[in-house]
Design a protein around this motif. Structure first.
Motif, PDB file in Angstrom:
ATOM      1  N   LEU A 236       0.814  -1.088   0.027  1.00  9.79           N
ATOM      2  CA  LEU A 236       0.015   0.093  -0.185  1.00  9.79           C
ATOM      3  C   LEU A 236       0.886   0.976   0.255  1.00  9.79           C
ATOM      4  CD1 LEU A 236      -2.998   1.052   0.248  1.00  9.79           C
ATOM      5  CD2 LEU A 236      -2.360   1.125   2.651  1.00  9.79           C
ATOM      6  N   GLY A 237       0.625   1.985  -0.900  1.00  8.34           N
ATOM      7  CA  GLY A 237       1.487   3.278  -0.915  1.00  8.34           C
ATOM      8  C   GLY A 237       0.774   4.322   0.032  1.00  8.34           C
ATOM      9  N   GLN A 238       1.788   5.030   0.578  1.00  2.74           N
ATOM     10  CA  GLN A 238       1.102   6.076   1.428  1.00  2.74           C
ATOM     11  C   GLN A 238       0.365   7.080   0.785  1.00  2.74           C
ATOM     12  OE1 GLN A 238       4.397   5.386   0.689  1.00  2.74           O
ATOM     13  NE2 GLN A 238       5.812   7.221   0.707  1.00  2.74           N
ATOM     14  N   TRP A 239       0.319   7.262  -0.426  1.00 12.01           N
ATOM     15  CA  TRP A 239      -0.592   8.069  -1.120  1.00 12.01           C
ATOM     16  C   TRP A 239      -1.992   7.497  -1.527  1.00 12.01           C
ATOM     17  CZ3 TRP A 239       3.751   5.660  -2.701  1.00 12.01           C
ATOM     18  CH2 TRP A 239       3.776   4.709  -3.815  1.00 12.01           C
ATOM     19  N   GLN A 240      -2.064   6.166  -1.237  1.00 10.46           N
ATOM     20  CA  GLN A 240      -3.339   5.428  -1.298  1.00 10.46           C
ATOM     21  C   GLN A 240      -4.057   5.227  -0.098  1.00 10.46           C
ATOM     22  OE1 GLN A 240      -0.996   2.061  -3.082  1.00 10.46           O
ATOM     23  NE2 GLN A 240      -2.089   2.219  -4.886  1.00 10.46           N
ATOM     24  N   ALA A 241      -3.289   5.174   1.054  1.00 12.51           N
ATOM     25  CA  ALA A 241      -3.961   4.910   2.346  1.00 12.51           C
ATOM     26  C   ALA A 241      -5.044   5.597   2.631  1.00 12.51           C
ATOM     27  CB  ALA A 241      -2.746   5.087   3.292  1.00 12.51           C
ATOM     28  N   GLY A 242      -5.873   5.017   3.561  1.00 13.92           N
ATOM     29  CA  GLY A 242      -6.769   5.780   4.282  1.00 13.92           C
ATOM     30  C   GLY A 242      -6.165   6.937   5.326  1.00 13.92           C
ATOM     31  N   ARG A 243      -7.080   8.108   5.589  1.00 20.16           N
ATOM     32  CA  ARG A 243      -6.213   9.150   6.359  1.00 20.16           C
ATOM     33  C   ARG A 243      -7.062   9.467   7.714  1.00 20.16           C
ATOM     34  NH1 ARG A 243      -1.846  11.753   3.999  1.00 20.16           N
ATOM     35  NH2 ARG A 243      -1.198  10.782   1.996  1.00 20.16           N
ATOM     36  N   LYS A 244      -6.368   9.845   8.743  1.00 21.21           N
ATOM     37  CA  LYS A 244      -7.039  10.468   9.813  1.00 21.21           C
ATOM     38  C   LYS A 244      -7.585  11.919   9.491  1.00 21.21           C
ATOM     39  CE  LYS A 244      -6.524   7.338  12.772  1.00 21.21           C
ATOM     40  NZ  LYS A 244      -7.423   6.319  13.220  1.00 21.21           N
ATOM     41  N   PRO A 245      -8.304  12.372  10.061  1.00 25.29           N
ATOM     42  CA  PRO A 245      -9.032  13.734   9.982  1.00 25.29           C
ATOM     43  C   PRO A 245      -7.825  14.779   9.601  1.00 25.29           C
ATOM     44  CG  PRO A 245     -10.545  12.527  11.590  1.00 25.29           C
ATOM     45  CD  PRO A 245      -9.293  11.870  11.383  1.00 25.29           C
ATOM     46  N   TRP A 246      -6.864  14.697  10.497  1.00 19.42           N
ATOM     47  CA  TRP A 246      -5.614  15.756  10.155  1.00 19.42           C
ATOM     48  C   TRP A 246      -5.018  15.375   9.104  1.00 19.42           C
ATOM     49  CZ3 TRP A 246      -6.503  12.536  14.301  1.00 19.42           C
ATOM     50  CH2 TRP A 246      -5.535  11.439  14.698  1.00 19.42           C
ATOM     51  N   GLY A 247      -5.064  14.227   8.224  1.00 18.36           N
ATOM     52  CA  GLY A 247      -4.198  13.905   7.164  1.00 18.36           C
ATOM     53  C   GLY A 247      -3.177  12.948   7.413  1.00 18.36           C
ATOM     54  N   ALA A 248      -2.865  12.537   8.501  1.00 22.21           N
ATOM     55  CA  ALA A 248      -1.956  11.451   8.620  1.00 22.21           C
ATOM     56  C   ALA A 248      -2.555  10.108   8.062  1.00 22.21           C
ATOM     57  CB  ALA A 248      -1.787  11.217  10.011  1.00 22.21           C
ATOM     58  N   PRO A 249      -1.556   9.449   7.236  1.00 21.31           N
ATOM     59  CA  PRO A 249      -2.155   8.131   6.427  1.00 21.31           C
ATOM     60  C   PRO A 249      -1.796   7.001   7.403  1.00 21.31           C
ATOM     61  CG  PRO A 249       0.030   8.692   5.591  1.00 21.31           C
ATOM     62  CD  PRO A 249      -0.377   9.842   6.570  1.00 21.31           C
ATOM     63  N   VAL A 250      -2.704   6.142   7.334  1.00 19.62           N
ATOM     64  CA  VAL A 250      -2.734   4.626   8.175  1.00 19.62           C
ATOM     65  C   VAL A 250      -2.104   3.677   7.507  1.00 19.62           C
ATOM     66  CG1 VAL A 250      -4.236   3.007   9.350  1.00 19.62           C
ATOM     67  CG2 VAL A 250      -4.931   5.553   9.410  1.00 19.62           C
ATOM     68  N   GLU A 251      -1.012   3.358   8.276  1.00 17.20           N
ATOM     69  CA  GLU A 251       0.058   2.151   7.866  1.00 17.20           C
ATOM     70  C   GLU A 251      -0.563   0.844   8.201  1.00 17.20           C
ATOM     71  OE1 GLU A 251       4.530   0.687   8.407  1.00 17.20           O
ATOM     72  OE2 GLU A 251       4.196   2.767   8.606  1.00 17.20           O
ATOM     73  N   LEU A 252      -0.444  -0.048   7.234  1.00 19.90           N
ATOM     74  CA  LEU A 252      -0.939  -1.474   7.354  1.00 19.90           C
ATOM     75  C   LEU A 252       0.166  -2.155   8.492  1.00 19.90           C
ATOM     76  CD1 LEU A 252      -1.145  -2.853   3.989  1.00 19.90           C
ATOM     77  CD2 LEU A 252      -2.907  -1.751   5.348  1.00 19.90           C
ATOM     78  N   THR A 253      -0.094  -3.091   9.327  1.00 22.20           N
ATOM     79  CA  THR A 253       0.490  -3.828  10.072  1.00 22.20           C
ATOM     80  C   THR A 253       1.372  -4.812   9.240  1.00 22.20           C
ATOM     81  OG1 THR A 253      -0.900  -5.573  10.409  1.00 22.20           O
ATOM     82  CG2 THR A 253      -1.245  -3.780  11.842  1.00 22.20           C
TER      83      THR A 253
END
Length: 431
Positions: A236-253
């Motif tokens: 998963l690219g960081q540009w593809q990831a879901g984001r928190k409301p403040w913009g931080a992308p959520v990384e896979l485990t």
């Protein structure tokens, strides 16, 4: 063509041998390079690639990392630039082959592709390097550039230049195939490649997440017939990831990343036009986080992802799975996303060791990354943040949120006595 002959071809003159072998019986002259297509050479090339480029990795690491790659089942490493030439010598005694990268300057970094003097100097640099290394026994192919078209409105002139550089490489070394590498950014960029770059033998595509699933159909729609190599495969690219409301992308485990490779590699092996896959990245590199794309830990430690890759490579070799697997981290949670300064933060892991070994977890808080780049450009690692720890164990931590408002990330690295690791991290906000 027998497997023995195929492997011999790869060791000596890869594409020339395969092309000659692909000529129809009774043909008056051998198949020309201009006739190369997936239809013509994919069956022969796949026979070789099944044992080589389908057991590859994109590599940016140390000599110790290269040794670990060979032990894990890697057969080919892809490197990016001429400064990686040391890998050729290091790979040979390990039985590894190398796709040797030839770095082409990027317009987004200020390179002017209309500057004839600069272009000529770049070509001469590449020619000299190819002449020096073309007879190296570890050399498998040349990787001409990497995503040179990034942030360019019209990629056609850039790809014309890549083709010119590939032609220069062929003049110096007709015995090893050339490969260009592009980013998978959509059909508007993929379609022009069908009529592009006749001096390029293999089309390399850097692809992330589930986009690999429709790649064969997209290649057909675009009219691309060249053999294709997945030159970077990431979960998963960081540009593809879901984001928190403040913009931080959520990384896979690490487990989720491992599951991605477990699902994708067997499927990709079955696609006739895809002749190789290079998971990204055998090494450690900061891109959004230090763990986002890294298959290894900073100290070279193996991970749940490398275990998954080894299992897939061993399937092809009828070998054994990893003897001592990494910890299995099945879940991670945090008691909230947003905290007041000094508030209590708690996080728990669902993690076990497959062999029942004791686990040790390193917990760390860092500021959210702000030095964010494109195309794999180097990023600064955010500094660690000291926090007051209230409780800490292999599966739980409680601490006081930093007093300074801002975006942070909590990292958990779980290891067993072998040093293998499972990883997870969670973004949180202090305000």
């Amino acid at each position: 063509m027998s497997l023995r002959r195929s492997v011999a071809c790869v060791s000596a003159a890869v594409l020339s041998c395969l092309v000659a072998s692909a000529a129809p019986a009774g043909a008056e002259e051998p198949l020309k390079r201009s006739d190369i297509s997936a239809d013509a050479i994919a069956p022969a090339f796949r026979l070789v690639a099944k044992r080589l480029m389908h057991s590859g990795v994109a590599f940016e690491g140390t000599r110790a990392d290269l040794i670990a790659a060979a032990a894990a089942g890697v057969k080919v490493v892809r490197v990016y630039r001429e400064s990686d030439a040391w890998v050729l010598d290091a790979a040979e005694p390990l039985g590894l082959k190398v796709v040797m990268g030839l770095w082409l300057a990027h317009p987004r970094h200020g390179f002017d592709i209309t500057d004839t003097k600069a272009v000529a100097e770049q070509e001469q640099r590449l020619r000299a390097f190819v002449r020096t290394h073309k007879d190296h026994p570890a050399l498998l192919a040349w990787g001409v550039g990497n995503e040179v078209e990034t942030e360019v409105a019209d990629p056609a002139p850039v790809w014309t230049l890549v083709d010119r550089m590939a032609a220069a490489v062929k003049e110096e070394d007709p015995d090893h195939p050339t490969m260009m590498v592009v980013a998978d950014t959509g059909m508007d960029r993929l379609t022009p490649l069908a009529a592009c770059c006749r001096s390029v033998d293999l089309l390399g595509i850097n692809i992330y997440a589930g986009a690999y699933r429709d790649l064969p159909d997209r290649l057909t729609t675009a009219g691309i017939r060249k053999p294709v190599v997945i030159t970077e495969l990431g979960a998963l690219g960081q540009w593809q990831a879901g984001r928190k409301p403040w913009g931080a992308p959520v990384e896979l485990t690490s487990r989720q990343k491992a599951e991605f490779f477990t699902e994708s590699l067997p499927w990709l092996r079955q696609q006739s036009q895809i002749v190789g896959v290079f998971p990204f990245l055998w090494g450690e590199k900061q891109e959004q986080t230090a763990t986002w794309h890294s298959l290894l830990m900073p100290d070279g430690g193996l991970t749940a992802m490398t275990d998954a890759l080894t299992r897939q490579w061993q399937v092809m070799d009828s070998g054994l799975p990893p003897a001592a697997p990494a910890p299995d981290l099945t879940g991670v949670g945090i008691n909230a996303d947003v905290f007041a300064p000094g508030a209590e933060v708690s996080s728990t892991l669902a993690v076990t060791d497959p062999q029942g070994q004791p686990l040790t977890t390193t917990w760390e808080v860092r500021e959210e990354a702000t030095d964010l780049r494109k195309g794999g450009d180097a990023e600064a690692v955010p500094p660690p943040v000291a926090v007051t720890v209230l409780e800490q164990g292999p599966a739980v931590i409680r601490f006081r949120a930093p007093e300074k408002p801002g975006a942070y990330r909590l990292f958990a690295t779980v290891r067993n006595p072998t040093g293998k690791a499972a990883t997870a991290n969670l973004p949180f906000l202090v305000r």
